[in-house]
Design a protein around this motif. Structure first.
Motif, short mmCIF file in Angstrom:
data_model
loop_
_atom_site.label_atom_id
_atom_site.label_comp_id
_atom_site.label_asym_id
_atom_site.label_seq_id
_atom_site.Cartn_x
_atom_site.Cartn_y
_atom_site.Cartn_z
N ALA A 1 0.84 -1.20 0.00
CA ALA A 1 0.00 0.00 0.00
C ALA A 1 0.87 1.24 0.00
CB ALA A 1 -0.92 0.00 1.23
N VAL A 2 0.32 2.36 -0.48
CA VAL A 2 1.05 3.62 -0.46
C VAL A 2 1.26 4.08 0.98
CG1 VAL A 2 0.92 6.08 -1.05
CG2 VAL A 2 0.31 4.35 -2.75
N GLY A 3 2.47 4.51 1.28
CA GLY A 3 2.79 4.95 2.63
C GLY A 3 2.57 6.44 2.83
N THR A 4 2.20 6.81 4.03
CA THR A 4 2.08 8.21 4.44
C THR A 4 3.32 8.58 5.24
OG1 THR A 4 -0.33 8.07 4.52
CG2 THR A 4 0.72 9.88 5.75
N SER A 5 3.95 9.67 4.87
CA SER A 5 5.21 10.05 5.50
C SER A 5 5.03 10.46 6.95
CB SER A 5 5.87 11.20 4.74
OG SER A 5 7.03 11.64 5.41
N GLU A 6 5.91 9.97 7.80
CA GLU A 6 5.91 10.39 9.21
C GLU A 6 6.49 11.78 9.37
OE1 GLU A 6 9.47 8.51 11.50
OE2 GLU A 6 8.98 7.07 9.89
N TRP A 7 7.03 12.34 8.26
CA TRP A 7 7.63 13.67 8.32
C TRP A 7 6.71 14.76 7.79
CZ3 TRP A 7 10.45 9.29 6.79
CH2 TRP A 7 11.42 8.89 7.70
N GLY A 8 5.46 14.44 7.60
CA GLY A 8 4.48 15.46 7.24
C GLY A 8 3.92 15.34 5.85
N LEU B 1 11.04 13.57 0.79
CA LEU B 1 12.31 12.89 1.01
C LEU B 1 12.15 11.46 1.49
CD1 LEU B 1 14.46 15.66 2.73
CD2 LEU B 1 14.58 14.87 0.37
N GLY B 2 11.07 11.16 2.18
CA GLY B 2 10.89 9.82 2.70
C GLY B 2 12.02 9.41 3.62
N ALA B 3 12.58 8.22 3.38
CA ALA B 3 13.62 7.68 4.26
C ALA B 3 14.91 8.50 4.22
CB ALA B 3 13.92 6.23 3.87
N LEU B 4 15.06 9.38 3.23
CA LEU B 4 16.24 10.23 3.19
C LEU B 4 16.26 11.22 4.35
CD1 LEU B 4 16.41 10.93 -0.65
CD2 LEU B 4 17.86 9.39 0.67
N ASN B 5 15.13 11.41 5.01
CA ASN B 5 15.10 12.21 6.24
C ASN B 5 15.97 11.59 7.33
OD1 ASN B 5 13.06 14.55 6.09
ND2 ASN B 5 11.91 12.85 5.18
N ARG B 6 16.30 10.31 7.19
CA ARG B 6 17.09 9.62 8.22
C ARG B 6 18.60 9.88 8.06
NH1 ARG B 6 13.54 4.85 6.84
NH2 ARG B 6 11.79 4.96 8.31
N LEU B 7 18.99 10.51 6.99
CA LEU B 7 20.40 10.86 6.84
C LEU B 7 20.79 11.84 7.94
CD1 LEU B 7 20.61 11.28 2.96
CD2 LEU B 7 21.46 9.36 4.32
N ALA C 1 7.01 3.36 -3.00
CA ALA C 1 5.69 3.91 -2.72
C ALA C 1 5.24 3.71 -1.27
CB ALA C 1 4.66 3.28 -3.66
N GLU C 2 5.62 2.57 -0.69
CA GLU C 2 5.16 2.27 0.66
C GLU C 2 6.11 2.80 1.73
OE1 GLU C 2 2.77 -1.37 2.64
OE2 GLU C 2 4.62 -1.96 1.61
N SER C 3 7.42 2.67 1.51
CA SER C 3 8.40 3.00 2.55
C SER C 3 9.21 4.26 2.28
CB SER C 3 9.36 1.82 2.74
OG SER C 3 8.65 0.65 3.12
N GLY C 4 9.12 4.80 1.08
CA GLY C 4 9.86 6.01 0.76
C GLY C 4 11.36 5.82 0.73
N VAL C 5 11.80 4.64 0.31
CA VAL C 5 13.23 4.31 0.27
C VAL C 5 13.70 4.29 -1.18
CG1 VAL C 5 14.96 2.54 0.75
CG2 VAL C 5 13.12 2.95 2.40
N PRO C 6 14.52 5.26 -1.61
CA PRO C 6 15.04 5.24 -2.97
C PRO C 6 15.91 4.01 -3.22
CG PRO C 6 15.34 7.40 -1.97
CD PRO C 6 14.94 6.46 -0.87
#
Length: 308
Positions: free
Chosen positions: A8-15, A20-26, A259-264
């Motif tokens: 399923a399509v993921g909703t970002s925890e960053w708003g 950026l998705g998981a790139l926010n974790r850098l 789409a689900e996890s926002g991980v490039p």
């Protein structure tokens, strides 16, 4: 086949505006640490070069890589388009060229708008409001920042003691856990995880490097994203196993990562030298061309082993 992917399509925890998705974790702290510990005595270029006839996705209808000269020394002297005259143009040898290619050719990164589900990409950006006539207005390659972080090599082919995994081998969670265990490392939040199948040992033989790739199963993909990684990559064309093991989705790994996890996803990495030298933990420096709205872009990842 027969299984349902259930992606399923993921909703970002960053708003709601996050692209950026998981790139926010850098992390700036991790960036400083890996740069301080990087062993610059050996630099590993994890990319491949581009050339006419290189393996690409023309079988799927995408254009092959092409290069054309738009200016040559002799032609410039004859054409005199710059208006400086024949003698000057024969003295100054001017060359220029034009390239034409699919944005997912060679070593490249998939942006978050590359795959979606039911008309929406990561963080619920829909096609009706965010896809123009030329490109997406959300989730494009220009959103990807320069990546300087810790990378970890999961050498699954090495764990199986083969040069290359068999065609369509589905890498399991157990495979990844064994490969990680062999390094004596853990995956930390914001890390980049590179999975080696051995496919690059055949490059540039397209008959052996593209098609029916060994790669991560959907369960293994979910295990990777559960570790809090920022990017995933592999030495084949789609990171995941092909063909799909799920009847409702032809590339469920793409849908899960992007789409689900926002991980490039970085594809067609050359991991052979890293593996041969036993480098499993490294400073990764990488950045794509900032192609606005593009679903992917060429990337030249550089690795340096980390000192303890």
């Amino acid at each position: 086949m027969g299984q349902q992917a259930g992606v399923a399509v993921g909703t970002s925890e960053w708003g709601a505006d996050d692209q950026l998705g998981a790139l926010n974790r850098l992390s700036p702290t991790v960036r400083a640490d890996v740069l301080a510990r990087a062993d610059a005595s050996r630099v590993y270029d994890l990319s491949i070069d581009y050339f006419v006839g290189m393996p690409s996705f023309q079988g799927a209808g995408d254009p092959s890589y092409q290069i054309f000269m738009s200016h040559t020394p002799q032609g410039t002297a004859v054409d005199n388009l710059n208006g400086v005259g024949e003698s000057v143009n024969r003295h100054v040898c001017y060359s220029g060229d034009v390239i034409f290619m699919y944005t997912h050719t060679g070593t490249h990164i998939d942006a978050l708008n590359h795959f979606g589900i039911d008309g929406r990409i990561y963080n619920n950006f829909d096609v009706e409001s965010n896809l123009g006539s030329r490109a997406w207005t959300k989730g494009g390659a220009e959103q990807i920042p320069p990546v300087i972080t810790r990378g970890v090599l999961l050498d699954v082919a090495g764990q199986h003691e083969v040069a290359c995994l068999p065609d369509s081998y589905a890498i399991t969670v157990e495979d990844l856990e064994k490969a990680l265990g062999a390094t004596g490392l853990s995956l930390n939040e914001g890390d980049v995880a590179f999975v080696r199948t051995g496919r690059m040992s055949h490059w540039p033989d397209g008959s052996k490097t593209l098609g029916n790739p060994p790669g991560v199963s959907l369960d293994a993909a979910r295990w990777l994203t559960a570790q809090g990684i920022s990017i995933v990559g592999s030495d084949q064309e789609c990171v995941e196993v092909g063909p799909s093991e799920h009847e409702d989705n032809w590339l469920p790994g793409h849908c899960h990562f992007l789409a689900e996890s926002g991980v490039p996803m970085i594809e067609l990495l050359n991991l052979e030298e890293l593996a041969a030298d036993g480098v499993t933990e490294f400073c990764l420096i990488a950045a794509p061309i900032r192609l606005r709205g593009a679903s992917g872009a060429p990337m030249r990842p550089i690795a340096m082993a980390l000192r303890n």
